[in-house]
Motif scaffolding. Structure first.
Motif, PDB file in Angstrom:
ATOM      1  N   ILE A  39       1.423   4.078 -34.396  1.00 21.88           N
ATOM      2  CA  ILE A  39       0.990   5.427 -34.751  1.00 21.88           C
ATOM      3  C   ILE A  39       1.124   5.535 -36.259  1.00 21.88           C
ATOM      4  CG2 ILE A  39       1.378   7.894 -34.502  1.00 21.88           C
ATOM      5  CD1 ILE A  39       2.605   7.383 -31.795  1.00 21.88           C
ATOM      6  N   LYS A  40       0.028   5.813 -36.936  1.00 18.03           N
ATOM      7  CA  LYS A  40       0.059   5.859 -38.387  1.00 18.03           C
ATOM      8  C   LYS A  40       0.723   7.147 -38.863  1.00 18.03           C
ATOM      9  CE  LYS A  40      -1.831   1.951 -38.476  1.00 18.03           C
ATOM     10  NZ  LYS A  40      -0.984   0.786 -38.801  1.00 18.03           N
ATOM     11  N   PRO A  41       1.505   7.078 -39.945  1.00 14.72           N
ATOM     12  CA  PRO A  41       2.184   8.279 -40.438  1.00 14.72           C
ATOM     13  C   PRO A  41       1.188   9.315 -40.930  1.00 14.72           C
ATOM     14  CG  PRO A  41       2.388   6.475 -42.012  1.00 14.72           C
ATOM     15  CD  PRO A  41       1.784   5.894 -40.767  1.00 14.72           C
ATOM     16  N   GLY A  42       1.577  10.560 -40.824  1.00 13.90           N
ATOM     17  CA  GLY A  42       0.715  11.638 -41.286  1.00 13.90           C
ATOM     18  C   GLY A  42       1.083  12.944 -40.621  1.00 13.90           C
ATOM     19  N   ARG A  43       0.589  14.017 -41.171  1.00 10.65           N
ATOM     20  CA  ARG A  43       0.859  15.335 -40.620  1.00 10.65           C
ATOM     21  C   ARG A  43      -0.001  15.577 -39.385  1.00 10.65           C
ATOM     22  NH1 ARG A  43       1.135  19.251 -45.995  1.00 10.65           N
ATOM     23  NH2 ARG A  43       2.844  18.139 -47.045  1.00 10.65           N
ATOM     24  N   GLY A  44       0.389  16.586 -38.635  1.00  3.53           N
ATOM     25  CA  GLY A  44      -0.402  16.967 -37.475  1.00  3.53           C
ATOM     26  C   GLY A  44       0.281  16.601 -36.179  1.00  3.53           C
ATOM     27  N   PRO A  45      -0.060  17.297 -35.093  1.00  2.00           N
ATOM     28  CA  PRO A  45       0.526  17.005 -33.784  1.00  2.00           C
ATOM     29  C   PRO A  45       0.022  15.680 -33.232  1.00  2.00           C
ATOM     30  CG  PRO A  45      -1.203  18.655 -33.590  1.00  2.00           C
ATOM     31  CD  PRO A  45      -0.996  18.426 -35.055  1.00  2.00           C
ATOM     32  N   ASN A  46       0.664  15.214 -32.173  1.00  2.00           N
ATOM     33  CA  ASN A  46       0.350  13.894 -31.639  1.00  2.00           C
ATOM     34  C   ASN A  46      -1.093  13.747 -31.177  1.00  2.00           C
ATOM     35  OD1 ASN A  46       2.780  12.550 -32.054  1.00  2.00           O
ATOM     36  ND2 ASN A  46       3.679  13.323 -30.170  1.00  2.00           N
ATOM     37  N   PHE A  47      -1.709  14.852 -30.692  1.00  2.77           N
ATOM     38  CA  PHE A  47      -3.071  14.684 -30.185  1.00  2.77           C
ATOM     39  C   PHE A  47      -4.084  14.455 -31.301  1.00  2.77           C
ATOM     40  CE2 PHE A  47      -2.762  19.345 -30.611  1.00  2.77           C
ATOM     41  CZ  PHE A  47      -3.922  19.626 -31.323  1.00  2.77           C
ATOM     42  N   THR A  48      -3.650  14.521 -32.562  1.00  2.00           N
ATOM     43  CA  THR A  48      -4.541  14.203 -33.677  1.00  2.00           C
ATOM     44  C   THR A  48      -4.364  12.763 -34.147  1.00  2.00           C
ATOM     45  OG1 THR A  48      -2.959  14.910 -35.387  1.00  2.00           O
ATOM     46  CG2 THR A  48      -4.406  16.603 -34.444  1.00  2.00           C
ATOM     47  N   LYS A  49      -3.548  11.979 -33.429  1.00  2.00           N
ATOM     48  CA  LYS A  49      -3.239  10.622 -33.866  1.00  2.00           C
ATOM     49  C   LYS A  49      -3.559   9.623 -32.763  1.00  2.00           C
ATOM     50  CE  LYS A  49       0.694  12.377 -36.546  1.00  2.00           C
ATOM     51  NZ  LYS A  49       2.162  12.268 -36.753  1.00  2.00           N
ATOM     52  N   ARG A  50      -4.177   8.535 -33.134  1.00  2.00           N
ATOM     53  CA  ARG A  50      -4.424   7.448 -32.193  1.00  2.00           C
ATOM     54  C   ARG A  50      -3.153   6.620 -32.040  1.00  2.00           C
ATOM     55  NH1 ARG A  50      -8.960   4.202 -30.402  1.00  2.00           N
ATOM     56  NH2 ARG A  50     -10.294   5.709 -31.460  1.00  2.00           N
ATOM     57  N   VAL A  51      -2.895   6.172 -30.817  1.00  2.00           N
ATOM     58  CA  VAL A  51      -1.845   5.190 -30.563  1.00  2.00           C
ATOM     59  C   VAL A  51      -2.538   3.844 -30.365  1.00  2.00           C
ATOM     60  CG1 VAL A  51       0.093   4.506 -29.110  1.00  2.00           C
ATOM     61  CG2 VAL A  51      -0.416   6.937 -29.433  1.00  2.00           C
ATOM     62  N   LEU A  52      -2.338   2.926 -31.293  1.00  2.00           N
ATOM     63  CA  LEU A  52      -2.963   1.612 -31.146  1.00  2.00           C
ATOM     64  C   LEU A  52      -2.406   0.920 -29.907  1.00  2.00           C
ATOM     65  CD1 LEU A  52      -2.951   0.255 -34.823  1.00  2.00           C
ATOM     66  CD2 LEU A  52      -4.726   1.549 -33.635  1.00  2.00           C
ATOM     67  N   PRO A  53      -3.263   0.311 -29.097  1.00  2.00           N
ATOM     68  CA  PRO A  53      -2.790  -0.314 -27.853  1.00  2.00           C
ATOM     69  C   PRO A  53      -1.857  -1.480 -28.123  1.00  2.00           C
ATOM     70  CG  PRO A  53      -5.092  -0.846 -28.263  1.00  2.00           C
ATOM     71  CD  PRO A  53      -4.718   0.182 -29.271  1.00  2.00           C
ATOM     72  N   ASP A  54      -0.886  -1.670 -27.221  1.00  2.00           N
ATOM     73  CA  ASP A  54       0.038  -2.795 -27.387  1.00  2.00           C
ATOM     74  C   ASP A  54      -0.296  -3.955 -26.463  1.00  2.00           C
ATOM     75  OD1 ASP A  54       0.873  -1.930 -24.915  1.00  2.00           O
ATOM     76  OD2 ASP A  54       2.938  -1.520 -25.495  1.00  2.00           O
ATOM     77  N   TRP A 102      -3.448   5.294 -26.879  1.00  2.00           N
ATOM     78  CA  TRP A 102      -4.108   6.558 -26.590  1.00  2.00           C
ATOM     79  C   TRP A 102      -5.153   6.871 -27.645  1.00  2.00           C
ATOM     80  CZ3 TRP A 102      -4.758  11.224 -29.131  1.00  2.00           C
ATOM     81  CH2 TRP A 102      -5.396  12.216 -28.362  1.00  2.00           C
ATOM     82  N   SER A 103      -6.285   7.399 -27.184  1.00  2.00           N
ATOM     83  CA  SER A 103      -7.282   8.022 -28.041  1.00  2.00           C
ATOM     84  C   SER A 103      -7.909   9.144 -27.232  1.00  2.00           C
ATOM     85  CB  SER A 103      -8.342   7.009 -28.493  1.00  2.00           C
ATOM     86  OG  SER A 103      -9.036   6.488 -27.375  1.00  2.00           O
ATOM     87  N   SER A 104      -8.705   9.976 -27.880  1.00  2.00           N
ATOM     88  CA  SER A 104      -9.193  11.182 -27.211  1.00  2.00           C
ATOM     89  C   SER A 104     -10.507  10.980 -26.473  1.00  2.00           C
ATOM     90  CB  SER A 104      -9.381  12.300 -28.243  1.00  2.00           C
ATOM     91  OG  SER A 104     -10.464  11.993 -29.111  1.00  2.00           O
ATOM     92  N   GLU A 105     -11.097   9.804 -26.569  1.00  2.00           N
ATOM     93  CA  GLU A 105     -12.450   9.600 -26.070  1.00  2.00           C
ATOM     94  C   GLU A 105     -12.485   8.502 -25.016  1.00  2.00           C
ATOM     95  OE1 GLU A 105     -16.867   8.735 -28.032  1.00  2.00           O
ATOM     96  OE2 GLU A 105     -15.053   8.145 -29.088  1.00  2.00           O
TER      97      GLU A 105
END
Length: 211
Positions: A39-54, A102-105
């Motif tokens: 998860i890349k650092p940055g402001r905003g709630p979790n649903f604005t951030k992609r979780v790169l798959p492991d 995780w991603s939104s699409e």
């Protein structure tokens, strides 16, 4: 949207509608992903951030060399020829993290998120540099990218796939600046976030990307 397997072969992913509040986001696995750099650092709630798959793609040969049974290798999904997604272990997983990220699409016809597909194609072209929507996703963009094909810059002469499902290769500019944003594939280079943003916006302005 999160995704679940339909039980069909090859894997077909179907959307699952999110219900509930922000409790669906966060928690132990999200914290672990952030510590891992997925998860890349940055402001905003979790649903604005992609979780790169492991869950990392493997060359078929490497999977067999690692001792994965041939029967499991033969049953595994193959996002591109000669590359497979190893069988998952454990579970169940929190809805919004999905099995590995995780991603939104929902990726729809592509079946796999663009980062997983990009990693798979890169295993066969390791000089390639992620660009456009793939690069944006690697930098953490959770929206719009997963329904796009994989595009790379490459200094080697390679034929782009005719199908939308294969990788596309473009000649890089002379002043190309690259970074390495993927902790699971530290040798996989990408254009920087600003360049990726310009490339994505350009595709929208030219009508090549709509939603």
């Amino acid at each position: 949207m999160d995704r679940r397997e339909s039980g069909k072969t090859p894997r077909q992913l179907v959307p699952v509608v999110l219900t509930g509040a922000m409790g669906k986001y966060g928690g132990e696995l999200w914290d672990a992903a952030e510590r891992d750099g997925r998860i890349k650092p940055g402001r905003g709630p979790n649903f604005t951030k992609r979780v790169l798959p492991d869950l990392a793609p493997l060359l078929r040969k490497d999977a067999l060399d690692q001792g994965i049974p041939r029967s499991a290798v033969d049953r595994s999904d193959r996002p591109t020829r000669g590359v497979l997604i190893p069988p998952e272990e454990g579970g169940p997983f929190p809805e919004r993290l999905g099995p590995c990220g995780w991603s939104s699409e929902d990726p729809g016809e592509f079946q796999w998120d663009i980062v997983t597909r990009g990693r798979a194609h890169w295993l066969l072209a390791r000089d390639a540099v992620a660009t456009g929507w793939l690069a944006a996703a690697m930098h953490g963009l959770p929206h719009w990218a997963d329904s796009e094909p994989v595009v790379f810059f490459s200094t080697h002469t390679r034929r782009s796939a005719r199908s939308r499902f294969g990788a596309k290769f473009r000649t890089p500019p002379a002043d190309l600046v690259t970074v390495r944003p993927d902790p699971l594939f530290p040798e996989l280079r990408s254009v920087d976030a600003a360049t990726a943003a310009v490339q994505c916006l350009s595709s929208v302005m030219r009508g090549k990307k709509t939603w």
